[in-house]
Design a protein around this motif. Sequence first.
Motif, PDB file in Angstrom:
ATOM      1  N   SER A   1       3.646  10.727  -9.253  1.00 48.22           N
ATOM      2  CA  SER A   1       2.890  11.225 -10.403  1.00 48.22           C
ATOM      3  C   SER A   1       2.496  12.679 -10.214  1.00 48.22           C
ATOM      4  N   SER A   2       2.072  13.032  -9.018  1.00 47.49           N
ATOM      5  CA  SER A   2       1.643  14.401  -8.729  1.00 47.49           C
ATOM      6  C   SER A   2       2.817  15.378  -8.825  1.00 47.49           C
TER       7      SER A   2
ATOM      8  N   ASN B   1       3.760   1.492  -1.338  1.00 44.05           N
ATOM      9  CA  ASN B   1       4.307   1.636  -2.697  1.00 44.05           C
ATOM     10  C   ASN B   1       3.281   2.268  -3.635  1.00 44.05           C
ATOM     11  N   GLN B   2       2.027   1.881  -3.489  1.00 41.61           N
ATOM     12  CA  GLN B   2       0.971   2.483  -4.315  1.00 41.61           C
ATOM     13  C   GLN B   2       0.827   3.974  -3.998  1.00 41.61           C
ATOM     14  N   GLU B   3       0.916   4.307  -2.724  1.00 40.73           N
ATOM     15  CA  GLU B   3       0.853   5.712  -2.322  1.00 40.73           C
ATOM     16  C   GLU B   3       2.055   6.472  -2.890  1.00 40.73           C
ATOM     17  N   ARG B   4       3.211   5.831  -2.836  1.00 43.70           N
ATOM     18  CA  ARG B   4       4.422   6.450  -3.393  1.00 43.70           C
ATOM     19  C   ARG B   4       4.254   6.747  -4.873  1.00 43.70           C
ATOM     20  N   GLN B   5       3.668   5.823  -5.609  1.00 43.28           N
ATOM     21  CA  GLN B   5       3.456   6.022  -7.039  1.00 43.28           C
ATOM     22  C   GLN B   5       2.562   7.230  -7.313  1.00 43.28           C
ATOM     23  N   GLN B   6       1.518   7.396  -6.500  1.00 48.60           N
ATOM     24  CA  GLN B   6       0.601   8.534  -6.669  1.00 48.60           C
ATOM     25  C   GLN B   6       1.314   9.849  -6.372  1.00 48.60           C
ATOM     26  N   ILE B   7       2.130   9.853  -5.325  1.00 48.94           N
ATOM     27  CA  ILE B   7       2.874  11.071  -4.960  1.00 48.94           C
ATOM     28  C   ILE B   7       3.848  11.444  -6.073  1.00 48.94           C
TER      29      ILE B   7
ATOM     30  N   HIS C   1       0.839  -1.208   0.000  1.00 48.10           N
ATOM     31  CA  HIS C   1       0.000   0.000   0.000  1.00 48.10           C
ATOM     32  C   HIS C   1       0.872   1.255   0.000  1.00 48.10           C
TER      33      HIS C   1
ATOM     34  N   LYS D   1       4.065  16.040 -12.445  1.00 41.60           N
ATOM     35  CA  LYS D   1       3.220  16.995 -13.177  1.00 41.60           C
ATOM     36  C   LYS D   1       3.565  18.429 -12.787  1.00 41.60           C
TER      37      LYS D   1
END
Length: 774
Positions: A324-325, A316-322, A314, A328
Amino acid sequence: MLHSKSNWKYTALQDTTDQWMDDNMDMSQVVKDLLLQRGITTSDAAAQFLSPDLKMLHSPSGLDSIEIASERVHKAIENGEKVLIFGDYDADGVSSTTVMLKALQELGADCDFYIPNRFTEGYGPNEGAFRQAYEEGYRLIITVDNGIAAVNEANIAKQLGIDLIITDHHEVQETLPDAYAIIHPKCSPNYLFQELAGVGVALKFAENLLGYFPEHLLEFAAIGTIADLVPLISENRILAYYGLNKLTISKNPGIRALKQVCRIEGNVTEEDVGFLIGPRINAVGRLQDADLAVQLLMTEDFEEAKAIAEEINHLNQERQQIVSSIVKEAEKMVDPEAGDGVLIVAKEGWNEGVLGIVASKLVRKYDRPAIVLAIKPEVSEVKGSARSIPAFDLFTNCMKVRELFTHFGGHSQAAGMTFPLENMNLIRTELNQIIKAQLTEDDFKQVIEVSNTIEVSNVNESLVNEINRLAPFGMKNPKPVFQIKHIPSDARQIGSSHNHLKLQFKEENALLEGIGFGMGELFSKLSPHTPVTVVGELGINEWNGNRKAQIVMQDMKVEEWQLFDYRGKKNQDISQLLHDSGKNAVLVNNIIELPEEADQFTYDTDINSLGKRDVLFIYDLPPDLSRLKEIVTAAKPDNIYACYYVEDSLYLKAFPSRQEFKWFYALVLKKKVLDLKTEMSMIMQMKGWDKDRIIFISKVFFELGFVKIDNGVIHVISKPAKKDLQESDVYQERLNKAHIEKVLYYSTYDELKKWFTNQMEYLAEPEEELTYGL
């Protein structure tokens, strides 16, 4: 023509005199060539490389200070002293901590570990942590995967009465810490391999402490060695090779649970570690304390391990979202037109733990070294990470302005740093000056190392399996990249968003598919029947139980000019094509008003104003073929788009014969006066002609002076001058237009391309193709 996005560097032999010295091994020439490129020239050396042996590992005794350090640890164990392992928050640091912790526990040591918080303490030893350790009763601290730059912290330890043993592998700076012992390959002139990862150094120390080689710790050594991107040669290759085997059959609860959440089944590969296991372990330290990752590898309870592994997943998934943000936001700060050689972006509130990943993504997108920083206004500092391009040594060049940094450390391609906010513009200026003095524009492109050229007919599952014997692949032993040049028999976009490209190559009875992930946009840049040169890795595609060889494409190029056929599409919008073609494209037509994207050139424009153009869009047929030839010769285009549409074709209308001209003239002579307004229908019915044919014949006779036409009424001219029909401009113009349509509009694709090629006198005779690499 299509230019490659990267520089293709063709791998040469390490020594031009190298050759295969014996022929005792049964292997393909392709693999022999790959071994030669790695400096392997005999069957014995090949066997040693293809089948690594633990016996080839060097003795840890070659590392300076290791005996002194081992004596101190054993003394601590005998005296019941508390020993603290001071680790790092990345995969190498976590695995190093695990290796040292398990070795000390096996020896019965009273030990624990400490990994600094990335956000509050930063990388490596710090005074606060050392003072806290002293208060908790620690008098011996062992660093793993860090410490070689901790000059001040080593002095603090000495003042407190703490013996500090440093085990590290990072670049050695000007001043060494005054530690009890330093175990570091690059500080050990007699040690034969200096590229160990932090976990490799920790394993050597563990071996020396235990008195035997700890094979049960190899699985952890593989994680850190592969994830930290050290060269996978010599000892690192052996550790990774056997460590991957241990990971495959691991009974460690944490490893088993981690493999479950990563959905890894069967043999564990270096790609599994690099893209699945490593990033998840790294994610913990990027978002919080890395202790959880060590707990996962240390627990003996599988249920606990599963719970920790899920939590890590979980994270790691949060890390991926951060990531991506932040990417951008960072991209909005980059001005590609600014001409910066080094990109530096900074913002308050960015998560420090993921800035290295963000920097890597910026490097890939902009082909520039990137420094990504989090602003800390409360202390007027910035802190972050940097990633570089192959041609620029980040560590060496940043060390030239070391005085501008508060903290700095890393490698040639990656670094971490802290410095005063007020220094950011000065660092940007200094690094831009340095990089522009060293590199040309071409150096900024990413580099693809191409091992060799291979024929489609030579690629099969057997060859792929043989090449995979060179694994594990990594730094200094890259997965081979091959070049293939062939005309695709099929090309298509695939994926829900059409963002991937699939090509098919046929040669004799051989069929090879190429898949280019994220290369879907290139589909519109490939013309039919044109050889495409691709580079990529060979692999096996397995689907529904069927296995077949494929090439996973990394880049491509088309080395000859291309024709794109958009003929006959009425009212088509070519704005997107114009936009995608770049600034050096021109639209050739007879229209005055054009889309803003277009650089206009009409058939009446002075040819001297055209100049070299990469792309030529032909939107209208020319008034004359010779005029189009002049334009092609002046523009020297790499690509031509034929985008014209014929509304009222002359070519499809039968040209009046001489007999038809005679019949009509005889009719006019007979009647003396022929009123087309009243008699047009009669003629059309009698002869089966259309209106256009009658008007055309009338105009020819009028131009030749055979008749007069007044408001649609034709009058015969008596005794006209004798002239041939071909003397009429109207007659010739229609013949010319029909011929232009035949050549440019109704021709086949191959005929049209041949016609354009014949006009390209500027094309040089093709040079004999060079043989690269081998």
